[in-house]
Scaffold this motif. Structure first.
Motif, PDB file in Angstrom:
ATOM      1  N   LEU A 351     -11.983 -21.269 -36.776  1.00  0.00           N
ATOM      2  CA  LEU A 351     -12.617 -19.961 -36.617  1.00  0.00           C
ATOM      3  C   LEU A 351     -11.677 -18.966 -35.953  1.00  0.00           C
ATOM      4  CD1 LEU A 351     -15.119 -18.185 -36.917  1.00  0.00           C
ATOM      5  CD2 LEU A 351     -15.875 -19.001 -34.670  1.00  0.00           C
ATOM      6  N   LEU A 352     -10.978 -19.382 -34.902  1.00  0.00           N
ATOM      7  CA  LEU A 352     -10.047 -18.478 -34.234  1.00  0.00           C
ATOM      8  C   LEU A 352      -8.910 -18.074 -35.167  1.00  0.00           C
ATOM      9  CD1 LEU A 352      -9.848 -20.125 -30.696  1.00  0.00           C
ATOM     10  CD2 LEU A 352     -10.855 -17.911 -31.263  1.00  0.00           C
ATOM     11  N   ALA A 353      -8.408 -19.048 -35.922  1.00  0.00           N
ATOM     12  CA  ALA A 353      -7.338 -18.720 -36.860  1.00  0.00           C
ATOM     13  C   ALA A 353      -7.805 -17.726 -37.909  1.00  0.00           C
ATOM     14  CB  ALA A 353      -6.826 -20.003 -37.527  1.00  0.00           C
ATOM     15  N   ARG A 354      -9.027 -17.909 -38.395  1.00  0.00           N
ATOM     16  CA  ARG A 354      -9.514 -16.997 -39.424  1.00  0.00           C
ATOM     17  C   ARG A 354      -9.759 -15.604 -38.862  1.00  0.00           C
ATOM     18  NH1 ARG A 354      -8.530 -17.106 -44.668  1.00  0.00           N
ATOM     19  NH2 ARG A 354      -9.658 -15.371 -45.561  1.00  0.00           N
ATOM     20  N   CYS A 415      -6.171 -30.750 -32.173  1.00  0.00           N
ATOM     21  CA  CYS A 415      -6.884 -29.499 -32.483  1.00  0.00           C
ATOM     22  C   CYS A 415      -7.288 -28.746 -31.219  1.00  0.00           C
ATOM     23  CB  CYS A 415      -8.115 -29.803 -33.334  1.00  0.00           C
ATOM     24  SG  CYS A 415      -7.738 -30.441 -34.969  1.00  0.00           S
ATOM     25  N   ALA A 416      -7.626 -29.480 -30.145  1.00  0.00           N
ATOM     26  CA  ALA A 416      -8.049 -28.799 -28.921  1.00  0.00           C
ATOM     27  C   ALA A 416      -6.894 -28.049 -28.281  1.00  0.00           C
ATOM     28  CB  ALA A 416      -8.631 -29.817 -27.937  1.00  0.00           C
ATOM     29  N   VAL A 417      -5.721 -28.663 -28.208  1.00  0.00           N
ATOM     30  CA  VAL A 417      -4.568 -27.973 -27.622  1.00  0.00           C
ATOM     31  C   VAL A 417      -4.204 -26.743 -28.462  1.00  0.00           C
ATOM     32  CG1 VAL A 417      -2.115 -28.211 -27.091  1.00  0.00           C
ATOM     33  CG2 VAL A 417      -3.693 -30.041 -26.493  1.00  0.00           C
ATOM     34  N   ALA A 418      -4.191 -26.898 -29.779  1.00  0.00           N
ATOM     35  CA  ALA A 418      -3.887 -25.750 -30.642  1.00  0.00           C
ATOM     36  C   ALA A 418      -4.952 -24.662 -30.515  1.00  0.00           C
ATOM     37  CB  ALA A 418      -3.772 -26.214 -32.095  1.00  0.00           C
ATOM     38  N   ALA A 419      -6.225 -25.055 -30.389  1.00  0.00           N
ATOM     39  CA  ALA A 419      -7.295 -24.061 -30.259  1.00  0.00           C
ATOM     40  C   ALA A 419      -7.189 -23.302 -28.942  1.00  0.00           C
ATOM     41  CB  ALA A 419      -8.657 -24.742 -30.380  1.00  0.00           C
ATOM     42  N   PHE A 420      -6.872 -23.992 -27.833  1.00  0.00           N
ATOM     43  CA  PHE A 420      -6.727 -23.305 -26.550  1.00  0.00           C
ATOM     44  C   PHE A 420      -5.538 -22.350 -26.579  1.00  0.00           C
ATOM     45  CE2 PHE A 420      -9.446 -26.636 -24.565  1.00  0.00           C
ATOM     46  CZ  PHE A 420     -10.319 -25.781 -23.915  1.00  0.00           C
ATOM     47  N   ALA A 421      -4.442 -22.774 -27.189  1.00  0.00           N
ATOM     48  CA  ALA A 421      -3.297 -21.872 -27.318  1.00  0.00           C
ATOM     49  C   ALA A 421      -3.634 -20.663 -28.177  1.00  0.00           C
ATOM     50  CB  ALA A 421      -2.106 -22.635 -27.909  1.00  0.00           C
ATOM     51  N   LEU A 422      -4.379 -20.892 -29.236  1.00  0.00           N
ATOM     52  CA  LEU A 422      -4.772 -19.787 -30.116  1.00  0.00           C
ATOM     53  C   LEU A 422      -5.765 -18.861 -29.422  1.00  0.00           C
ATOM     54  CD1 LEU A 422      -3.848 -19.119 -32.943  1.00  0.00           C
ATOM     55  CD2 LEU A 422      -5.892 -20.206 -33.837  1.00  0.00           C
ATOM     56  N   LEU A 423      -6.633 -19.415 -28.589  1.00  0.00           N
ATOM     57  CA  LEU A 423      -7.567 -18.580 -27.840  1.00  0.00           C
ATOM     58  C   LEU A 423      -6.823 -17.672 -26.871  1.00  0.00           C
ATOM     59  CD1 LEU A 423     -10.514 -17.868 -27.138  1.00  0.00           C
ATOM     60  CD2 LEU A 423     -10.473 -19.743 -25.472  1.00  0.00           C
ATOM     61  N   GLY A 424      -5.785 -18.218 -26.221  1.00  0.00           N
ATOM     62  CA  GLY A 424      -4.988 -17.383 -25.327  1.00  0.00           C
ATOM     63  C   GLY A 424      -4.321 -16.225 -26.035  1.00  0.00           C
ATOM     64  N   ARG A 425      -4.005 -16.407 -27.291  1.00  0.00           N
ATOM     65  CA  ARG A 425      -3.424 -15.314 -28.077  1.00  0.00           C
ATOM     66  C   ARG A 425      -4.510 -14.402 -28.647  1.00  0.00           C
ATOM     67  NH1 ARG A 425      -0.470 -11.194 -29.255  1.00  0.00           N
ATOM     68  NH2 ARG A 425       0.002 -10.913 -31.484  1.00  0.00           N
ATOM     69  N   ALA A 426      -5.649 -14.967 -29.032  1.00  0.00           N
ATOM     70  CA  ALA A 426      -6.684 -14.180 -29.691  1.00  0.00           C
ATOM     71  C   ALA A 426      -7.371 -13.216 -28.733  1.00  0.00           C
ATOM     72  CB  ALA A 426      -7.722 -15.108 -30.328  1.00  0.00           C
ATOM     73  N   VAL A 427      -7.545 -13.595 -27.475  1.00  0.00           N
ATOM     74  CA  VAL A 427      -8.265 -12.730 -26.537  1.00  0.00           C
ATOM     75  C   VAL A 427      -7.570 -11.382 -26.373  1.00  0.00           C
ATOM     76  CG1 VAL A 427      -8.963 -12.473 -24.133  1.00  0.00           C
ATOM     77  CG2 VAL A 427      -9.456 -14.599 -25.338  1.00  0.00           C
ATOM     78  N   PRO A 428      -6.267 -11.328 -26.060  1.00  0.00           N
ATOM     79  CA  PRO A 428      -5.650  -9.998 -25.976  1.00  0.00           C
ATOM     80  C   PRO A 428      -5.466  -9.323 -27.334  1.00  0.00           C
ATOM     81  CG  PRO A 428      -3.994 -11.698 -25.617  1.00  0.00           C
ATOM     82  CD  PRO A 428      -5.318 -12.395 -25.675  1.00  0.00           C
ATOM     83  N   ALA A 429      -5.179 -10.104 -28.378  1.00  0.00           N
ATOM     84  CA  ALA A 429      -4.910  -9.494 -29.687  1.00  0.00           C
ATOM     85  C   ALA A 429      -6.159  -8.874 -30.289  1.00  0.00           C
ATOM     86  CB  ALA A 429      -4.331 -10.539 -30.638  1.00  0.00           C
ATOM     87  N   LEU A 430      -7.298  -9.549 -30.185  1.00  0.00           N
ATOM     88  CA  LEU A 430      -8.527  -9.051 -30.791  1.00  0.00           C
ATOM     89  C   LEU A 430      -9.286  -8.079 -29.907  1.00  0.00           C
ATOM     90  CD1 LEU A 430      -9.864 -12.295 -32.508  1.00  0.00           C
ATOM     91  CD2 LEU A 430      -8.467 -10.460 -33.471  1.00  0.00           C
ATOM     92  N   SER A 431      -8.829  -7.867 -28.675  1.00  0.00           N
ATOM     93  CA  SER A 431      -9.451  -6.863 -27.811  1.00  0.00           C
ATOM     94  C   SER A 431      -8.681  -5.557 -27.818  1.00  0.00           C
ATOM     95  CB  SER A 431      -9.553  -7.392 -26.367  1.00  0.00           C
ATOM     96  OG  SER A 431      -8.267  -7.696 -25.852  1.00  0.00           O
ATOM     97  N   ARG A 432      -7.672  -5.448 -28.685  1.00  0.00           N
ATOM     98  CA  ARG A 432      -6.961  -4.187 -28.872  1.00  0.00           C
ATOM     99  C   ARG A 432      -7.692  -3.330 -29.905  1.00  0.00           C
ATOM    100  NH1 ARG A 432      -1.386  -4.286 -27.482  1.00  0.00           N
ATOM    101  NH2 ARG A 432      -0.948  -2.894 -29.248  1.00  0.00           N
ATOM    102  N   ALA A 433      -7.751  -2.042 -29.652  1.00  0.00           N
ATOM    103  CA  ALA A 433      -8.457  -1.159 -30.569  1.00  0.00           C
ATOM    104  C   ALA A 433      -7.806  -1.131 -31.940  1.00  0.00           C
ATOM    105  CB  ALA A 433      -8.507   0.264 -29.991  1.00  0.00           C
ATOM    106  N   SER A 434      -6.489  -1.299 -31.999  1.00  0.00           N
ATOM    107  CA  SER A 434      -5.797  -1.256 -33.286  1.00  0.00           C
ATOM    108  C   SER A 434      -6.175  -2.410 -34.189  1.00  0.00           C
ATOM    109  CB  SER A 434      -4.282  -1.263 -33.060  1.00  0.00           C
ATOM    110  OG  SER A 434      -3.890  -2.418 -32.330  1.00  0.00           O
ATOM    111  N   ALA A 435      -6.701  -3.504 -33.634  1.00  0.00           N
ATOM    112  CA  ALA A 435      -7.102  -4.643 -34.475  1.00  0.00           C
ATOM    113  C   ALA A 435      -8.388  -4.347 -35.227  1.00  0.00           C
ATOM    114  CB  ALA A 435      -7.297  -5.884 -33.599  1.00  0.00           C
ATOM    115  N   HIS A 436      -9.120  -3.322 -34.867  1.00  0.00           N
ATOM    116  CA  HIS A 436     -10.407  -3.039 -35.495  1.00  0.00           C
ATOM    117  C   HIS A 436     -10.411  -1.692 -36.212  1.00  0.00           C
ATOM    118  CE1 HIS A 436     -12.133  -6.456 -33.312  1.00  0.00           C
ATOM    119  NE2 HIS A 436     -11.366  -6.052 -32.316  1.00  0.00           N
TER     120      HIS A 436
END
Length: 442
Positions: A351-354, A415-436
């Motif tokens: 889900l995070l990757a998508r 999968c858990a380690v990859a998901a936590f790493a992806l979450l650390g990237r997704a939180v700042p990336a998807l909270s930027r206004a330019s992403a939406h």
């Protein structure tokens, strides 16, 4: 080294200027955003639209600041002229069509503008710069012509809403339910089918049908990416899904010296993941729609980011809760306990990757998915390779982990380690206004 960005609405009015260098190998972010004529960039030739740099920085007759009456309309003193006017000249189409300062701020942010770069334009942050750009555009004529246009366009939202009803029902209800329905039908049919060639063909046809339904869900609705996923993403996703259904039994059999016969298939995990396509679509819709509503209400980039981060975490939590419930329901229906840890970590990772792919980020989800798939493949290969003469030490880490935690620990950790790493990237990336914003501006 020069920097390039894809052309978008910001560059429709003029061609991008070549950035000047402020040091060895370091481009000037101010000139790359505002073009010639800004402080710190010496330029005497013609500008992007045939004007000189001085004319674009301190223009007289065609400046957007004329008659605006808004704050900051006077040109700043100094040899560099008015840097904000130069930025508006370069991005005049964006300023003219913007309906809110946050729209300008998000577009500037998408093109690399930061608060540090905004300081070169004599502003404390990107949003205050966008507010001045928005205020300095004259809107008197457009305001006078707005009532007739809105009167003519009044029936359009009603027609659009009527047309969107069946489409929303299709993308949010029918398509997401199709993978789970096909998987349940396949498992029910296999329980009644006698062994043989016909059963094998039915399995192949059913798996292809389920994968095709998943692909339809990814091409329509909230999980649709503006660009197709790369080959690496597709191969890694297929491997992770296949390992979730077949991998634990194969690895356990390999550690015990097999497989000498067909190993058990985790049908409960397969059914639970197929059914979880529905909550994945709904949670993606919840996050995307909520973020766009917050983008319309927010008065600053920091305010928008602070409101979007909890929304992302809430959407992910809702999906994991729904996935756990569906896995438990599938296990109870099939009489087989599902791999809750491995399937839950895999669901969060996918889900995070998508979501990152949907909002324009490709590199990070590709690396995360490929890493998780590579770990699972490496563990399985190490166990099989340990049977070669003198290579028994290769299986020691995997055998120790499986002996302590079971075969399910391998996909869970990967999968858990990859998901936590992806979450650390997704939180700042998807909270930027330019992403939406509009994908065409990213």
């Amino acid at each position: 080294m020069t920097t390039h960005h894809a052309p978008g609405p910001l560059d429709a009015a003029s061609r991008p200027a070549q950035p000047a260098h402020t040091g060895p190998g370091e481009p000037d972010p101010v000139r790359s955003l505002a073009g010639p004529g800004t402080p710190g960039a010496l330029y005497a030739g013609p500008g992007p639209s045939g004007d000189t740099a001085a004319g674009s920085a301190s223009g007289t007759g065609d400046s957007p600041a004329q008659g605006s009456g808004g704050p900051g309309t006077a040109a700043a003193p100094g040899a560099g002229g008015d840097p904000v006017k130069a930025l508006m000249h370069r991005h005049r189409e964006l300023c003219a069509r913007a309906v809110d300062p946050l729209e300008i701020a998000a577009a500037l942010e998408a093109h690399g503008m930061t608060d540090r770069t905004a300081a070169h334009f004599r502003h404390r942050d990107v949003f205050s710069l966008a507010e001045e750009m928005y205020a300095r555009v004259p809107r008197h004529s457009s305001d006078r012509s707005a009532p007739p246009a809105s009167a003519h366009a009044a029936p359009e939202p009603v027609a659009g809403a009527a047309a969107a009803g069946p489409s929303r029902l299709l993308t949010l209800v029918l398509l997401p339910a199709l993978p789970g329905a096909l998987c349940a039908g396949l498992l029910a049919g296999l329980a009644q089918a006698p062994p043989g060639r016909a059963r094998t063909l039915a399995v192949v046809a059913g798996v292809l049908a389920v994968l095709s339904a998943v692909q339809l869900c990814l091409r329509h609705g909230p999980l649709r990416s503006p660009r197709p996923a790369g080959v690496a993403v597709r191969l890694a996703t297929l491997w992770l899904l296949g390992y979730a259904v077949l991998g634990d039994g194969l690895l356990d059999a390999a550690v015990r010296g097999g497989p000498d016969r067909l190993w058990p298939v985790d049908t409960a995990t397969a059914l639970g993941l197929a059914l979880a396509m529905w909550p994945a679509v709904l949670c993606a819709r919840l996050f995307t729609g909520g973020a766009r509503r917050r983008l319309a209400r927010s008065r600053g980039l920091g305010e928008f980011a602070a409101a979007t981060r909890p929304l992302l975490l809430a959407s992910l939590t809702c999906y994991l809760a729904a996935l756990a419930g569906l896995l438990a329901l599938a296990g109870a229906a099939l009489g087989a306990p599902p791999a809750l840890g491995g399937a839950g970590a895999l669901g969060a990772l996918l889900l995070l990757a998508r979501l990152l792919l949907v909002h324009g980020h490709r590199a990070t989800p590709t690396v995360a998915l490929a890493t998780a798939a590579g770990v699972e493949l490496a563990v399985l290969c190490s166990v099989l390779a340990s049977r070669l003469p003198g290579c028994g030490f290769l299986a020691v880490p995997a055998e120790t982990l499986i002996e302590v935690c079971g075969a399910e620990a391998v996909p869970t950790l990967a999968c858990a380690v990859a998901a936590f790493a992806l979450l650390g990237r997704a939180v700042p990336a998807l909270s930027r206004a330019s992403a939406h914003t509009d994908p065409g501006t990213r």
